[in-house]
Design a protein around this motif. Structure first.
Motif, PDB file in Angstrom:
ATOM      1  N   GLU A   1       0.712  -1.473   0.061  1.00  0.00           N
ATOM      2  CA  GLU A   1       0.046  -0.108  -0.110  1.00  0.00           C
ATOM      3  C   GLU A   1       0.822   1.002  -0.052  1.00  0.00           C
ATOM      4  O   GLU A   1       0.432   1.976  -0.509  1.00  0.00           O
TER       5      GLU A   1
ATOM      6  N   LEU B   1       1.895   2.323  -3.662  1.00  0.00           N
ATOM      7  CA  LEU B   1       1.215   2.480  -4.901  1.00  0.00           C
ATOM      8  C   LEU B   1       1.257   4.533  -5.696  1.00  0.00           C
ATOM      9  O   LEU B   1       1.164   3.792  -6.703  1.00  0.00           O
TER      10      LEU B   1
ATOM     11  N   GLY C   1      -3.303  -3.093  -6.316  1.00  0.00           N
ATOM     12  CA  GLY C   1      -2.943  -2.867  -4.457  1.00  0.00           C
ATOM     13  C   GLY C   1      -3.401  -4.213  -3.794  1.00  0.00           C
ATOM     14  O   GLY C   1      -3.592  -5.437  -5.020  1.00  0.00           O
TER      15      GLY C   1
ATOM     16  N   VAL D   1      -7.721  -3.292  -0.651  1.00  0.00           N
ATOM     17  CA  VAL D   1      -8.898  -2.056  -0.481  1.00  0.00           C
ATOM     18  C   VAL D   1      -9.828  -2.436   0.918  1.00  0.00           C
ATOM     19  O   VAL D   1     -10.104  -3.738   0.814  1.00  0.00           O
TER      20      VAL D   1
ATOM     21  N   VAL E   1      -7.671   2.256   3.067  1.00  0.00           N
ATOM     22  CA  VAL E   1      -7.295   1.572   1.699  1.00  0.00           C
ATOM     23  C   VAL E   1      -8.518   2.317   0.433  1.00  0.00           C
ATOM     24  O   VAL E   1      -9.041   1.259   0.394  1.00  0.00           O
TER      25      VAL E   1
ATOM     26  N   LEU F   1      -6.736   4.991  -4.678  1.00  0.00           N
ATOM     27  CA  LEU F   1      -5.807   4.741  -5.881  1.00  0.00           C
ATOM     28  C   LEU F   1      -6.363   4.696  -7.082  1.00  0.00           C
ATOM     29  O   LEU F   1      -5.459   5.308  -7.300  1.00  0.00           O
TER      30      LEU F   1
ATOM     31  N   SER G   1      -7.010  -3.477  -7.686  1.00  0.00           N
ATOM     32  CA  SER G   1      -6.618  -4.260  -6.586  1.00  0.00           C
ATOM     33  C   SER G   1      -6.635  -5.914  -6.396  1.00  0.00           C
ATOM     34  O   SER G   1      -8.155  -6.610  -6.564  1.00  0.00           O
TER      35      SER G   1
END
Ligand code: G3P
Length: 216
Positions: free
Chosen positions: A42, A45, A58, A61, A73, A78, A86
Motif C-alpha cells: 500500500e 502505490l 494494490g 482495498v 485504503v 487508488l 487490487s
C-alpha cells in the motif's frame, strides 16, 4: 491468448519501499507490459505516477470512500493515483463476505478491477456469482512452497475454470515457478497466474519473469 501474470510483491523486504522502486525499474525494461500486473504494498502505490507504463495494482482495498476512516485504503484514493485494481481477500488478508460483496459491487460502479482471492471451490462458486473482474484460486497450503498448484491440483483448476466460465476470469496461484506451470494453468482454462515467491524471492526476479512469459 497471452497469459496474464500478476506478481504479488507481498511485504518481502526486497520488494517494499526503495526496493520496490528498484524492482519496478527492472521490470520496466520488459517491452510488452500488456499482460503484466504488479501488486505492490500500500505504501508504494504512489509509484504508479513514476511508472505510468506499468500496471501497478494494490494488495487490499476497503469498502469505504473518503471520510473519517482512519487507516483506510479506498478505491477512490487508488484511482486518484492511477491505480486501477487490487487483490482482495488474499489468504494473508481475509475479509468478511458482506464486505467483499459491497467492495465488488462498488468496484464495478467505479470501474476498478478486483482480483478476488478464494481458497477452495465453494468460495469460487459463491464469489464468482458476484462477477468480480477476476477470481484468483490459491490453495493456502501450497502458498510459498515448491509444489505448484498446477502440479498438485490440476483437476481443481479445471473445475474452478468451469465455475468461472461466463462469470469472470480465473487466475491460479500458489507455488507457481515455471513456464510449464503457466502453460498447464492456461490449458486447464485459467486466464493467467498470481505469483509471489517464484519471482520476488528469486536471485534474479527480472530473469524469472521473462522466462515465465516465454516468447513474447
Ligand atoms: O498472491 C500470490 C501468492 O499467495 C502465492 O504465493 O509465493 O506461492 O507464489 P507464492
Amino acid at each position: 491468448m497471452e497469459p496474464e501474470i500478476f506478481i504479488n510483491f507481498k511485504h518481502y523486504n526486497n520488494a517494499v519501499g526503495t526496493n520496490s522502486e528498484k524492482l519496478l525499474a527492472d521490470f520496466k525494461s520488459i517491452k510488452n507490459q500488456d499482460s503484466l500486473y504488479y501488486c505492490v504494498a500500500e505504501t508504494d502505490l504512489y509509484l504508479q505516477k513514476s511508472f505510468p507504463e506499468l500496471h501497478i495494482y494494490g494488495q487490499h482495498v476497503d469498502s469505504n470512500g473518503y471520510g473519517a476512516f482512519t487507516g483506510s485504503v479506498s478505491m477512490e484514493s487508488l484511482l486518484d493515483l492511477g491505480v486501477k485494481g487490487s487483490l482482495l481477500n488474499h489468504s494473508e488478508k481475509r475479509v468478511d463476505s458482506s464486505i467483499i460483496e459491497s467492495i465488488v459491487k462498488k468496484s464495478k460502479e467505479l470501474g476498478f478491477k478486483i482480483i478476488l482471492c478464494v481458497e477452495n471451490l465453494d468460495e469460487a462458486e459463491k464469489y464468482s456469482k458476484l462477477e468480480p473482474a477476476y477470481i484468483a484460486y490459491e490453495p493456502p497450503e501450497l502458498i510459498g512452497g515448491d509444489i505448484s498448484v498446477s502440479t498438485a491440483r490440476p483437476e481443481i483448476i479445471g473445475q474452478a475454470a468451469e465455475i468461472c466460465k461466463g462469470r469472470t476470469k480465473l487466475l491460479v496461484g500458489a507455488g507457481v515457478k515455471t513456464k510449464e506451470d503457466v502453460d498447464t494453468s492456461m490449458a486447464l482454462g485459467a486466464a493467467g497466474v498470481l505469483i509471489a515467491s517464484g519471482i520476488i524471492k528469486n536471485a534474479k526476479p527480472i530473469n524469472r519473469l521473462v522466462s515465465l512469459m516465454g516468447n513474447r
